[in-house]
Design an enzyme around this catalytic site. Structure first.
Site, PDB file in Angstrom:
ATOM      1  N   GLY A  68     -83.998-111.249 -64.366  1.00 11.48           N
ATOM      2  CA  GLY A  68     -82.552-111.054 -64.382  1.00 11.48           C
ATOM      3  C   GLY A  68     -82.171-110.195 -65.556  1.00 11.48           C
ATOM      4  CG  ASP A  88     -75.417-121.645 -70.584  1.00 12.03           C
ATOM      5  OD1 ASP A  88     -75.133-122.793 -70.191  1.00 12.03           O
ATOM      6  OD2 ASP A  88     -74.786-120.633 -70.239  1.00 12.03           O
ATOM      7  N   GLY A  96     -82.184-126.157 -61.547  1.00  7.77           N
ATOM      8  CA  GLY A  96     -81.194-125.789 -62.567  1.00  7.77           C
ATOM      9  C   GLY A  96     -80.279-126.925 -62.998  1.00  7.77           C
ATOM     10  N   GLY A 100     -75.877-112.696 -68.027  1.00  4.35           N
ATOM     11  CA  GLY A 100     -75.589-113.597 -69.140  1.00  4.35           C
ATOM     12  C   GLY A 100     -76.598-114.728 -69.275  1.00  4.35           C
ATOM     13  CB  ALA A 101     -78.109-117.055 -66.839  1.00  3.99           C
ATOM     14  CB  SER A 134     -65.982-127.122 -63.064  1.00  9.38           C
ATOM     15  OG  SER A 134     -66.665-127.678 -64.176  1.00  9.38           O
ATOM     16  CE1 TYR A 191     -74.385-126.160 -60.511  1.00 10.95           C
ATOM     17  CE2 TYR A 191     -75.451-124.715 -62.100  1.00 10.95           C
ATOM     18  CZ  TYR A 191     -74.304-125.258 -61.550  1.00 10.95           C
ATOM     19  OH  TYR A 191     -73.076-124.885 -62.051  1.00 10.95           O
ATOM     20  CB  THR A 213     -66.808-122.321 -66.538  1.00  6.91           C
ATOM     21  OG1 THR A 213     -67.769-121.829 -65.608  1.00  6.91           O
ATOM     22  CG2 THR A 213     -65.547-122.694 -65.790  1.00  6.91           C
ATOM     23  CE  LYS A 242     -70.071-119.630 -69.011  1.00  2.00           C
ATOM     24  NZ  LYS A 242     -71.486-119.830 -68.690  1.00  2.00           N
TER      25      LYS A 242
HETATM   26  N1  LIG Z   1     -78.278-124.299 -64.632  1.00  2.00           N
HETATM   27  C1  LIG Z   1     -77.357-123.912 -65.499  1.00  2.00           C
HETATM   28  O1  LIG Z   1     -76.880-124.665 -66.349  1.00  2.00           O
HETATM   29  C2  LIG Z   1     -76.905-122.478 -65.451  1.00  2.00           C
HETATM   30  C3  LIG Z   1     -76.240-121.899 -66.551  1.00  2.00           C
HETATM   31  C4  LIG Z   1     -75.881-120.558 -66.482  1.00  2.00           C
HETATM   32  C5  LIG Z   1     -76.151-119.825 -65.330  1.00  2.00           C
HETATM   33  N2  LIG Z   1     -76.780-120.443 -64.285  1.00  2.00           N
HETATM   34  C6  LIG Z   1     -77.111-119.691 -63.070  1.00  2.00           C
HETATM   35  O2  LIG Z   1     -77.846-118.538 -63.431  1.00  2.00           O
HETATM   36  C7  LIG Z   1     -77.603-117.511 -62.482  1.00  2.00           C
HETATM   37  C8  LIG Z   1     -77.274-116.208 -63.200  1.00  2.00           C
HETATM   38  O3  LIG Z   1     -76.048-116.351 -63.888  1.00  2.00           O
HETATM   39  P1  LIG Z   1     -75.451-115.148 -64.784  1.00  2.00           P
HETATM   40  O4  LIG Z   1     -74.234-115.682 -65.420  1.00  2.00           O
HETATM   41  O5  LIG Z   1     -76.499-114.523 -65.600  1.00  2.00           O
HETATM   42  O6  LIG Z   1     -75.031-114.110 -63.621  1.00  2.00           O
HETATM   43  P2  LIG Z   1     -74.788-112.545 -63.809  1.00  2.00           P
HETATM   44  O7  LIG Z   1     -74.392-112.230 -65.206  1.00  2.00           O
HETATM   45  O8  LIG Z   1     -73.900-112.168 -62.664  1.00  2.00           O
HETATM   46  O9  LIG Z   1     -76.245-111.885 -63.564  1.00  2.00           O
HETATM   47  C9  LIG Z   1     -76.874-112.002 -62.330  1.00  2.00           C
HETATM   48  C10 LIG Z   1     -78.195-111.257 -62.376  1.00  2.00           C
HETATM   49  O10 LIG Z   1     -78.841-111.492 -61.120  1.00  2.00           O
HETATM   50  C11 LIG Z   1     -79.356-110.246 -60.648  1.00  2.00           C
HETATM   51  N3  LIG Z   1     -79.496-110.350 -59.205  1.00  2.00           N
HETATM   52  C12 LIG Z   1     -78.559-110.723 -58.294  1.00  2.00           C
HETATM   53  N4  LIG Z   1     -79.102-110.752 -57.050  1.00  2.00           N
HETATM   54  C13 LIG Z   1     -80.407-110.393 -57.190  1.00  2.00           C
HETATM   55  C14 LIG Z   1     -81.479-110.229 -56.281  1.00  2.00           C
HETATM   56  N5  LIG Z   1     -81.335-110.450 -54.970  1.00  2.00           N
HETATM   57  N6  LIG Z   1     -82.684-109.865 -56.772  1.00  2.00           N
HETATM   58  C15 LIG Z   1     -82.859-109.626 -58.092  1.00  2.00           C
HETATM   59  N7  LIG Z   1     -81.867-109.764 -59.008  1.00  2.00           N
HETATM   60  C16 LIG Z   1     -80.658-110.125 -58.556  1.00  2.00           C
HETATM   61  C17 LIG Z   1     -78.344-109.234 -61.096  1.00  2.00           C
HETATM   62  O11 LIG Z   1     -78.919-107.975 -61.056  1.00  2.00           O
HETATM   63  P3  LIG Z   1     -78.024-106.622 -61.208  1.00  2.00           P
HETATM   64  O12 LIG Z   1     -77.760-106.476 -62.667  1.00  2.00           O
HETATM   65  O13 LIG Z   1     -78.903-105.595 -60.649  1.00  2.00           O
HETATM   66  O14 LIG Z   1     -76.788-106.869 -60.378  1.00  2.00           O
HETATM   67  C18 LIG Z   1     -78.067-109.745 -62.527  1.00  2.00           C
HETATM   68  O15 LIG Z   1     -79.074-109.301 -63.412  1.00  2.00           O
HETATM   69  C19 LIG Z   1     -76.500-118.021 -61.575  1.00  2.00           C
HETATM   70  O16 LIG Z   1     -77.075-118.506 -60.398  1.00  2.00           O
HETATM   71  C20 LIG Z   1     -75.886-119.157 -62.360  1.00  2.00           C
HETATM   72  O17 LIG Z   1     -75.318-120.169 -61.518  1.00  2.00           O
HETATM   73  C21 LIG Z   1     -77.153-121.743 -64.326  1.00  2.00           C
END
Ligand SMILES: NC(=O)c1ccc[n+]([C@@H]2O[C@H](COP(=O)([O-])OP(=O)(O)OC[C@H]3O[C@@H](n4cnc5c(N)ncnc54)[C@H](OP(=O)(O)O)[C@@H]3O)[C@@H](O)[C@H]2O)c1
Length: 280
Positions: free
Chosen positions: A132, A108, A241, A135-136, A21, A220, A68, A72
């Site tokens: 996507g 977020d 990010g 959660g994000a 983190s 990021y 985190t 969550k």
């Molecule tokens: N910058 C910030 O402050 C911040 C905050 C929150 C999250 N994030 C980032 O946002 C991203 C998503 O987080 P999350 O919590 O939403 O993750 P999550 O709940 O695991 O969801 C991931 C999503 O990505 C899709 N996916 C994975 N690989 C893929 C690919 N090759 N092509 C197309 N879709 C793909 C998955 O599809 P399926 O449903 O088909 O598996 C799912 O919809 C992460 O990288 C996280 O680090 C950044």
């Protein structure tokens, strides 16, 4: 960093694992900058101990905590009060202990919108496509919608993306139509994990995108993803990010330590210096 006194305000981040983190570094920077009598520490907490740990922090006089992975959703279930940001996101990332009560919010979406605006981009100015269905995607799509943008979602899992779009009252675009759909967009957001270190790059061709498109990646690590590199090479604006990560921390810091902190280049560079691939 000032040495905390007996009156110090204390907060931290609950996760399992939590060593990766960046929040202690980020909040530590602000505590130092504002000379605040306080501390912010990592709190490695196993899932089975999460509820007792949160109640223990509350009872021990902590001001609050970030939450985190993987806690969550558990945090959402545990709160006495859940703010609308968390209800919309279905997850809590910020806890504030107030008069013995556990209050949860999700910052977020705020972080994403604040970072857009910090770059002079008004989310209501044009349509946005969020890629996507996790959660994000939920948090960012809801925040864009609340800010006045016309939002569409496309996910590789059509059923999951369709369900999320229906729940939030947004348009769903078929994954295979994502490139054609760019012609109508002002903002494209990668809210998938594609492009993260160790993951395949996001499969998308930006060559037919309008020159006005803003491309935002929530990933990021690395700071420059293949998607952002492609966007810059095509002459498009590209936002990484890290800005969102920095801005999403502001509401918690303000609630726990009483100061609305600034996100500036010095903070960005300080946290970016820690984003080595080995630390991801
Ligand atoms: N910058 C910030 O402050 C911040 C905050 C929150 C999250 N994030 C980032 O946002 C991203 C998503 O987080 P999350 O919590 O939403 O993750 P999550 O709940 O695991 O969801 C991931 C999503 O990505 C899709 N996916 C994975 N690989 C893929 C690919 N090759 N092509 C197309 N879709 C793909 C998955 O599809 P399926 O449903 O088909 O598996 C799912 O919809 C992460 O990288 C996280 O680090 C950044």
């Amino acid at each position: 960093m000032p040495i905390p006194t007996g009156k110090a305000r204390v907060a931290g981040v609950l996760g399992w694992p939590v060593a990766h983190s960046r929040s202690p570094r980020l909040h530590g920077f602000w505590l130092d900058r504002f000379g605040i009598d306080g501390a912010y520490i990592p709190l490695p907490t196993r899932p089975e101990a999460f509820a007792s740990a949160v109640r223990g922090l509350r009872d021990a006089g902590f001001a609050g905590a970030n939450v985190t992975l993987p806690h969550k959703e558990a945090a959402f279930a545990l709160c006495d009060t859940v703010e609308p940001t968390a209800s919309r996101a279905g997850a809590v990332n910020t806890l504030v202990f107030r008069d013995g009560r556990i209050v949860g919010s999700n910052t977020d979406g705020f972080g994403f919108i604040a970072d857009l605006r910090a770059h002079g981009i008004e989310p209501a100015a044009g349509p946005a496509l969020v890629l996507g269905s996790g959660g994000a995607t939920r948090a960012v799509a809801a925040a864009l919608q609340d800010a006045g943008a016309a939002v569409s979602i496309a996910g590789r899992n059509a059923a999951r993306a369709g369900e999320l779009a229906a729940e939030l009252g947004l348009a769903a675009i078929r994954w295979e139509d994502r490139e054609d759909a760019l012609a109508d967009q002002a903002i494209l957001v990668n809210a998938t994990t594609a492009g993260m270190i160790g993951q395949a790059p996001l499969a998308i061709d930006l060559s037919r995108a309008p020159g006005t498109l803003v491309v935002a990646d929530l990933v990021y690590v690395p700071l420059e993803t293949p998607l952002l590199r492609q966007a810059r090479q095509a002459g498009l604006r590209a936002l990484d990010g890290l800005g969102m990560l920095l801005h999403q921390a502001r509401p918690g810091f303000r609630a726990w330590f009483g100061v609305d902190p600034v996100v500036d280049e010095a903070l960005y560079n300080f946290v970016a210096a820690d984003l080595l691939p080995s630390a991801s």
